[in-house]
Design a protein around this motif. Sequence first.
Motif, short mmCIF file in Angstrom:
data_model
loop_
_atom_site.label_atom_id
_atom_site.label_comp_id
_atom_site.label_asym_id
_atom_site.label_seq_id
_atom_site.Cartn_x
_atom_site.Cartn_y
_atom_site.Cartn_z
N ASP A 25 24.74 18.46 23.07
CA ASP A 25 25.38 19.69 24.03
C ASP A 25 25.61 19.38 25.15
O ASP A 25 26.05 20.37 25.97
N ASP A 26 25.70 18.13 25.77
CA ASP A 26 26.13 17.73 27.17
C ASP A 26 27.60 17.20 27.15
O ASP A 26 28.00 16.49 25.84
N VAL A 27 28.19 17.18 28.09
CA VAL A 27 29.70 16.48 28.05
C VAL A 27 29.88 15.60 29.24
O VAL A 27 28.97 15.89 30.44
N MET A 28 30.83 14.71 29.35
CA MET A 28 30.99 13.70 30.40
C MET A 28 32.68 13.75 30.99
O MET A 28 33.20 14.14 30.01
N LEU A 29 32.47 13.35 32.17
CA LEU A 29 33.70 13.48 32.83
C LEU A 29 34.68 12.32 32.57
O LEU A 29 35.72 12.30 32.53
N LYS A 30 34.24 11.22 32.15
CA LYS A 30 34.94 10.08 31.89
C LYS A 30 33.84 9.16 30.89
O LYS A 30 32.93 9.28 30.91
N ARG A 31 34.61 8.27 30.11
CA ARG A 31 33.85 7.41 29.36
C ARG A 31 33.73 6.02 30.00
O ARG A 31 34.23 5.65 31.26
N THR A 32 32.62 5.48 29.72
CA THR A 32 32.25 4.29 30.15
C THR A 32 33.21 3.00 29.46
O THR A 32 33.64 2.15 30.08
N HIS A 33 33.43 3.11 28.07
CA HIS A 33 34.37 2.05 27.49
C HIS A 33 35.78 2.79 27.36
O HIS A 33 35.78 3.37 26.26
N ASP A 34 36.43 2.92 28.57
CA ASP A 34 37.84 3.55 28.37
C ASP A 34 38.77 2.12 27.76
O ASP A 34 38.33 1.08 27.63
N GLU A 35 39.96 2.56 27.54
CA GLU A 35 40.91 1.71 27.01
C GLU A 35 41.13 0.56 28.03
O GLU A 35 41.66 -0.55 27.32
N THR A 36 41.44 1.03 29.04
CA THR A 36 41.75 -0.06 30.29
C THR A 36 40.91 -1.06 30.20
O THR A 36 41.05 -2.36 30.28
N VAL A 37 39.46 -0.61 30.34
CA VAL A 37 38.35 -1.91 30.32
C VAL A 37 38.36 -2.56 28.91
O VAL A 37 38.06 -3.91 29.35
N LEU A 38 38.61 -2.10 28.07
CA LEU A 38 38.54 -2.65 26.49
C LEU A 38 39.86 -3.57 26.50
O LEU A 38 39.55 -4.98 26.11
N LEU A 39 40.83 -3.43 27.22
CA LEU A 39 42.18 -4.04 27.05
C LEU A 39 41.80 -5.35 28.00
O LEU A 39 42.14 -6.45 27.61
N HIS A 40 41.27 -5.16 29.24
CA HIS A 40 41.06 -6.34 30.03
C HIS A 40 40.00 -7.42 29.53
O HIS A 40 40.12 -8.51 29.62
N CYS A 41 39.14 -6.86 28.98
CA CYS A 41 37.95 -7.54 28.33
C CYS A 41 38.54 -8.32 27.36
O CYS A 41 38.15 -9.49 27.06
N PHE A 42 39.34 -7.90 26.43
CA PHE A 42 39.95 -8.77 25.45
C PHE A 42 41.17 -9.42 25.62
O PHE A 42 41.44 -10.29 24.93
N LEU A 43 41.97 -9.13 26.66
CA LEU A 43 43.09 -9.79 26.84
C LEU A 43 42.95 -11.09 27.52
O LEU A 43 43.59 -12.09 27.00
N TRP A 44 41.95 -11.38 28.36
CA TRP A 44 42.08 -12.58 28.89
C TRP A 44 41.20 -13.68 28.17
O TRP A 44 41.79 -14.94 28.02
N PRO A 45 40.24 -13.26 27.23
CA PRO A 45 39.76 -14.36 26.18
C PRO A 45 41.02 -14.76 25.27
O PRO A 45 41.22 -16.02 25.06
N VAL A 46 41.90 -13.73 25.07
CA VAL A 46 43.15 -14.27 24.24
C VAL A 46 44.00 -14.97 24.71
O VAL A 46 44.50 -16.16 24.35
N VAL A 47 44.16 -14.88 26.03
CA VAL A 47 45.27 -15.49 26.81
C VAL A 47 44.67 -16.89 27.03
O VAL A 47 45.10 -18.05 26.85
N THR A 48 43.41 -17.17 27.21
CA THR A 48 42.61 -18.25 27.36
C THR A 48 42.96 -19.26 26.17
O THR A 48 43.26 -20.20 26.14
N PHE A 49 42.47 -18.66 24.81
CA PHE A 49 42.70 -19.19 23.87
C PHE A 49 44.14 -19.58 23.56
O PHE A 49 44.44 -20.77 22.87
#
Length: 211
Positions: free
Chosen positions: A158-182
């Motif tokens: 019944d509640d709503v939020m102004l923004k998400r904790t796990h947005d697309e930008t955060v997820l992109l950066h979290c998985f981009l750098w390990p892939v680049v390292t690999f």
Amino acid sequence: MARSRAAYEYTEAEDKSMRLGFLLIAAGLLSLLGLGCCWLRPALQERGGGGSANCTVLAVRQLGERFSCTFSCGAACRGTARYPCLQVLVRTSRSSAPALLHEDERQLRTNPKCSYIPPCARDDQENSENVTYKQKYWKEKVGSQPFTCYFNQHLRPDDVMLKRTHDETVLLHCFLWPVVTFLVGVLIVVLTICAKSLAIRAEAIKKKKHL
């Protein structure tokens, strides 16, 4: 025979290069595995049980109740202050019933009764002024303008939020750098092997010319 065998052995520099490549590959894989467990699973759960909607402010009010927060005044110095509870009630496009707005999932879990938690200051008056400023923002600047909000069925449906904790930008950066390292590790290993192979071929051609 000894010289031929030595030609196939890696030099110290090539050996270090190979070790660096394998180290980067292992680091990339471990990072992907760790982030997959820690970030991808909750993010998918969040998106699986939630979505977006259009919200419009219905009412902005301060409750008489005050909540405690902890402020830091140094390395070994902590104290407790209080702040008033601000509630922002909104109407969503998915329901006509009023819903309580929160900043994000973290704020919802910390204080599900309020819409805003100010940065905790030592002075209670400063905390009250921060909450009053936020109240004026929602009343005067946002007003009746529609904005995008998010809901999550796993937390408080019944509640709503102004923004998400796990947005697309955060997820992109979290998985981009390990892939680049690999990929960098794989590139180092491949280039080292190719360089060694070319050196062996060049040595073989050189020997044939001397025969």
